[in-house]
Design a protein around this motif. Structure first.
Motif, mmCIF file in Angstrom:
data_model
loop_
_atom_site.group_PDB
_atom_site.id
_atom_site.type_symbol
_atom_site.label_atom_id
_atom_site.label_comp_id
_atom_site.label_asym_id
_atom_site.label_seq_id
_atom_site.Cartn_x
_atom_site.Cartn_y
_atom_site.Cartn_z
ATOM 1 N N GLY A 97 0.997 1.729 -9.174
ATOM 2 C CA GLY A 97 1.606 1.894 -7.856
ATOM 3 C C GLY A 97 0.627 2.431 -6.839
ATOM 4 O O GLY A 97 0.505 1.909 -5.718
ATOM 5 N N VAL A 98 -0.120 3.462 -7.230
ATOM 6 C CA VAL A 98 -1.086 4.052 -6.313
ATOM 7 C C VAL A 98 -2.229 3.078 -6.041
ATOM 8 O O VAL A 98 -2.735 3.004 -4.913
ATOM 9 C CB VAL A 98 -1.587 5.395 -6.882
ATOM 10 N N ILE A 123 -2.052 -0.271 -5.953
ATOM 11 C CA ILE A 123 -1.565 -1.275 -4.990
ATOM 12 C C ILE A 123 -1.488 -0.671 -3.589
ATOM 13 O O ILE A 123 -1.903 -1.278 -2.592
ATOM 14 C CB ILE A 123 -0.196 -1.810 -5.445
ATOM 15 N N ALA A 124 -0.985 0.567 -3.530
ATOM 16 C CA ALA A 124 -0.870 1.214 -2.220
ATOM 17 C C ALA A 124 -2.238 1.436 -1.602
ATOM 18 O O ALA A 124 -2.418 1.285 -0.386
ATOM 19 C CB ALA A 124 -0.138 2.539 -2.373
ATOM 20 N N MET A 158 -3.457 -1.780 -0.109
ATOM 21 C CA MET A 158 -2.781 -2.050 1.171
ATOM 22 C C MET A 158 -3.337 -1.164 2.283
ATOM 23 O O MET A 158 -3.567 -1.628 3.410
ATOM 24 C CB MET A 158 -1.284 -1.802 1.023
ATOM 25 N N LEU A 159 -3.567 0.099 1.972
ATOM 26 C CA LEU A 159 -4.092 0.994 3.012
ATOM 27 C C LEU A 159 -5.525 0.624 3.380
ATOM 28 O O LEU A 159 -5.925 0.761 4.542
ATOM 29 C CB LEU A 159 -4.028 2.447 2.539
#
Lengths: 136, 93
Positions: free
Chosen positions: B9-10, B12-13, B16-17
């Motif tokens: 999750g981190v 992927i985030a 994106m960031l």
């Protein structure tokens, strides 16, 4: 990373979903910053990131550290309150500065008809005309 | 299992960031006028702050939180000073 072996899965799923949602909202705001045509449209786009993007990522961080340390960890609220208070101030000041600059440049373009050196560029497409003559 | 969920999750985030930071950098370099660049710099500050928060989740240490707080404060002061400069031509009148 000591307590991560006993980290409950529902909290892990919640943290992952919140952090992905916040990052996706921030990414949408940044894409809007690239895609919009004029400055006054673009000034709205990054506020997606400063409102719900930051809120979701910081909430994920708060949930993660609260579950990891088995006590309420709420210092992320500090960042969120600060961002929420300061972003409208800076963006309104920036928009007012832009209005002022547009007005000054339009007045300077009208006064001496021969001295039109600078092309305003595509960012000035929706610029309002000069409404007052108080600009120097 | 939960370590795997949080790791992906981190990750992927963070991707994106990073894309959001790349978009803001594009507007910073491209932006037709000065106020577009200031706006892009503000957006870049925000994305960097959120990347630091996700690094804090990833490593499990609260050191990154303080760096994120400092970046938030510096972003406010920097954008305010640049907006004042665009308005008047000087920061302190």
């Amino acid at each position: 990373m000591s307590g991560l072996a006993t980290f409950p899965e529902w909290a892990a799923v919640l943290v992952a979903l919140l952090v992905i949602a916040g990052a996706a909202i921030t990414l949408i705001g940044a894409i809007g910053l690239v895609r919009f045509g004029s400055f006054f449209e673009r000034v709205h786009a990054p506020t997606l990131g400063t409102s719900f993007g930051a809120a979701f990522v910081l909430l994920a961080s708060a949930v993660y550290f609260s579950v990891l340390q088995a006590r309420p960890v709420l210092h992320e609220v500090l960042i969120f309150v600060f961002i929420t208070v300061t972003t409208p101030v800076t963006l309104m000041l920036l928009a007012r500065a832009t209005l002022y600059r547009d007005r000054v440049e339009a007045a300077a373009r009208q006064r001496p008809p021969a001295a039109t050196g600078d092309s305003p560029g595509p960012g000035l497409a929706g610029a309002p005309p000069a409404e007052n003559d108080s600009a120097p | 299992m939960s370590a795997t969920i949080i790791f992906w999750g981190v990750a992927i985030a963070q991707v994106m960031l990073a894309l959001a930071m790349a978009a803001a950098t594009w507007r910073l370099l491209r932006g037709p006028r000065a106020q577009d660049r200031v706006l892009a710099l503000d957006s870049l500050y925000l994305s960097a702050m959120l990347v630091l928060v996700t690094f804090g989740i990833r490593t499990g240490s609260t050191v990154y939180f303080e760096a994120a707080l400092v970046i938030g404060v510096v972003s406010f002061v920097g954008t305010l000073a640049l907006a004042k400069f665009l308005m008047r031509g000087e920061v302190i009148e």
